[in-house]
Motif scaffolding. Structure first.
Motif, PDB file in Angstrom:
ATOM      1  N   MET A  85       0.801  -1.215   0.000  1.00 34.18           N
ATOM      2  CA  MET A  85       0.000   0.000   0.000  1.00 34.18           C
ATOM      3  C   MET A  85       0.839   1.273   0.000  1.00 34.18           C
ATOM      4  O   MET A  85       0.322   2.361  -0.276  1.00 34.18           O
ATOM      5  CB  MET A  85      -0.958  -0.001   1.187  1.00 34.18           C
TER       6      MET A  85
ATOM      7  N   LYS B 133      -5.523  -4.750   5.789  1.00 39.60           N
ATOM      8  CA  LYS B 133      -6.023  -4.056   4.598  1.00 39.60           C
ATOM      9  C   LYS B 133      -7.338  -3.344   4.902  1.00 39.60           C
ATOM     10  O   LYS B 133      -7.550  -2.196   4.518  1.00 39.60           O
ATOM     11  CB  LYS B 133      -6.201  -5.073   3.459  1.00 39.60           C
ATOM     12  N   THR B 137      -8.111   0.786   4.952  1.00 37.68           N
ATOM     13  CA  THR B 137      -8.960   1.350   3.904  1.00 37.68           C
ATOM     14  C   THR B 137     -10.382   1.595   4.423  1.00 37.68           C
ATOM     15  O   THR B 137     -10.729   2.707   4.793  1.00 37.68           O
ATOM     16  CB  THR B 137      -8.987   0.419   2.678  1.00 37.68           C
ATOM     17  N   THR B 138     -11.184   0.518   4.508  1.00 40.29           N
ATOM     18  CA  THR B 138     -12.600   0.680   4.872  1.00 40.29           C
ATOM     19  C   THR B 138     -12.762   1.247   6.272  1.00 40.29           C
ATOM     20  O   THR B 138     -13.606   2.109   6.506  1.00 40.29           O
ATOM     21  CB  THR B 138     -13.314  -0.685   4.786  1.00 40.29           C
ATOM     22  N   LEU B 140     -10.691   2.988   8.162  1.00 40.88           N
ATOM     23  CA  LEU B 140      -9.612   3.925   8.469  1.00 40.88           C
ATOM     24  C   LEU B 140      -9.977   4.840   9.635  1.00 40.88           C
ATOM     25  O   LEU B 140      -9.178   5.067  10.542  1.00 40.88           O
ATOM     26  CB  LEU B 140      -9.283   4.750   7.225  1.00 40.88           C
TER      27      LEU B 140
END
Lengths: 127, 170
Positions: A85, B133, B137-138, B140
Motif C-alpha cells: 500500500m 487491509k 482502507t474501509t 480507516l
C-alpha cells in the motif's frame, strides 16, 4: 497459517526447562544446613518475612506500557500491508503514532516516568 | 497422524486453560492465582489458534500475557500481607447461587445445540494481512479513532495512578 513450528517451539522450550531442573535434581548433592538455607541477602542477616508489601515502582510504567503494547498490536497488520500500500499506509500509521505520542509527551511532561525516590525513614514497616 | 496430533494439542490446550482457571478461582493465595492466570491466558491464545484466529491469538499473548498480567502481578505485589492473607473460599447461599448457574448453563447449552456451526473448508488462512487491509482502507476512521481512545485511556489512567504527595511519605 501453520502453527506447528510454534507448537514445536513451545514444546522445546518447556522440555529445556524440565530437563534442566531434572538434571539438577539428579546430579546436585543435597546436603542442606541452616546457614545454606537462609535467603541470600548479600551477606546481610535476613530479618522478617520476605512476603511483605513490595512496591514495584514500575506500576505506572506498566500502565503506560499497555497502551503502547496495543499500538504495537496495530503495527502487525499494518506492517504486512506496508509494501503493497506504500505511502498511503505509511501516513496513516504516522498519524496513529503521532496521536499516541501526545500521550508519551504528556506522561513525560507530568514526570510520571521518573523514579519515585524513597524518602529517608520510609523503610520501617507500617504493617 | 497430523489429525491425531492436532487433536492431542487441542486437548492439551483445553486442559491447560481449564486446569489453570480452576487454580485461579480456588487457590487461597492471591499470588498463586495471579501466576496461574498466565497459563489461562496462554491456553486461551492456543484455543484462538484452533479457531483459525491467528491475529487474535497473537493479540492475546501480546496484550493479556505480556501486558495485563504484568500489571496484575505488580498489583498483587503492592497488596498488603500477600502471603498471610487468604481469600475466603466458603460457599454461601448455595440454593440462590444455583439459580443463576442453571440459567447461564441453560443459555450456553441452548446456544451450543441450536447454533448453526459452520465448518470452513479452508482452515487456518492467515487473517493479519486481510485485517490490516480493511483497517487501512474501509475502517480507516475507526482505526485512527482507536489511537485517540488509547490516548484518552493513557491520560485517564495516569491521572488515577499518579502517586499523590502523601503516598510518598510511606
Amino acid at each position: 497459517m501453520n502453527f506447528v513450528p510454534i507448537l514445536i517451539f513451545l514444546g522445546a522450550a518447556a522440555a529445556v526447562v524440565f530437563a534442566a531442573l531434572l538434571t539438577n535434581r539428579l546430579l546436585a548433592p543435597h546436603k542442606p544446613n541452616p546457614a545454606k538455607l537462609t535467603t541470600y541477602e548479600c551477606g546481610e542477616e535476613p530479618v522478617g518475612s520476605p512476603w511483605i508489601r513490595f512496591n514495584t515502582r514500575f506500576y505506572v510504567i506498566a500502565l503506560i506500557f499497555i497502551v503502547f503494547d496495543v499500538e504495537v498490536l496495530f503495527l502487525f497488520p499494518w506492517a504486512v500491508n506496508l509494501k503493497q500500500m506504500g505511502m498511503f499506509a505509511w501516513v496513516e500509521m504516522a498519524v496513529f503514532i503521532a496521536i499516541l505520542s501526545i500521550g508519551l509527551a504528556y506522561v513525560w511532561a507530568k514526570r510520571d516516568l521518573e523514579w519515585i525516590k524513597p524518602k529517608p525513614g520510609w523503610v520501617k514497616s507500617k504493617d | 497422524m497430523i489429525e491425531l496430533l492436532s487433536q492431542a494439542a487441542f486437548w492439551l490446550f483445553i486442559i491447560v486453560t481449564v486446569g489453570s482457571a480452576v487454580v485461579v478461582v480456588f487457590h487461597k493465595r492471591v499470588i498463586y492465582s495471579a501466576f496461574a492466570l498466565l497459563f489461562t491466558f496462554f491456553g486461551v491464545a492456543g484455543l484462538y489458534v484452533f479457531l483459525a484466529a491467528d491475529f487474535l491469538a497473537a493479540s492475546q499473548v501480546l496484550i493479556y500475557v505480556g501486558g495485563i498480567l504484568t500489571l496484575i502481578i505488580f498489583g498483587v505485589f503492592v497488596t498488603a500481607k500477600i502471603y498471610t492473607m487468604t481469600i475466603p473460599q466458603q460457599t454461601h447461599q448455595r440454593f440462590l447461587a444455583l439459580i443463576p448457574v442453571l440459567v447461564i448453563a441453560g443459555v450456553l447449552m441452548y446456544v451450543l445445540f441450536t447454533a448453526d456451526w459452520k465448518v470452513i473448508d479452508h482452515p487456518n488462512q492467515p487473517t493479519t494481512a486481510r485485517l490490516g487491509k480493511l483497517l487501512l482502507t474501509t475502517y480507516l476512521v475507526p482505526f485512527e479513532v482507536a489511537s485517540v481512545l488509547l490516548l484518552a485511556a493513557l491520560i485517564g489512567a495516569m491521572r488515577l495512578a499518579r502517586p499523590r504527595e502523601e503516598d510518598h511519605e510511606q
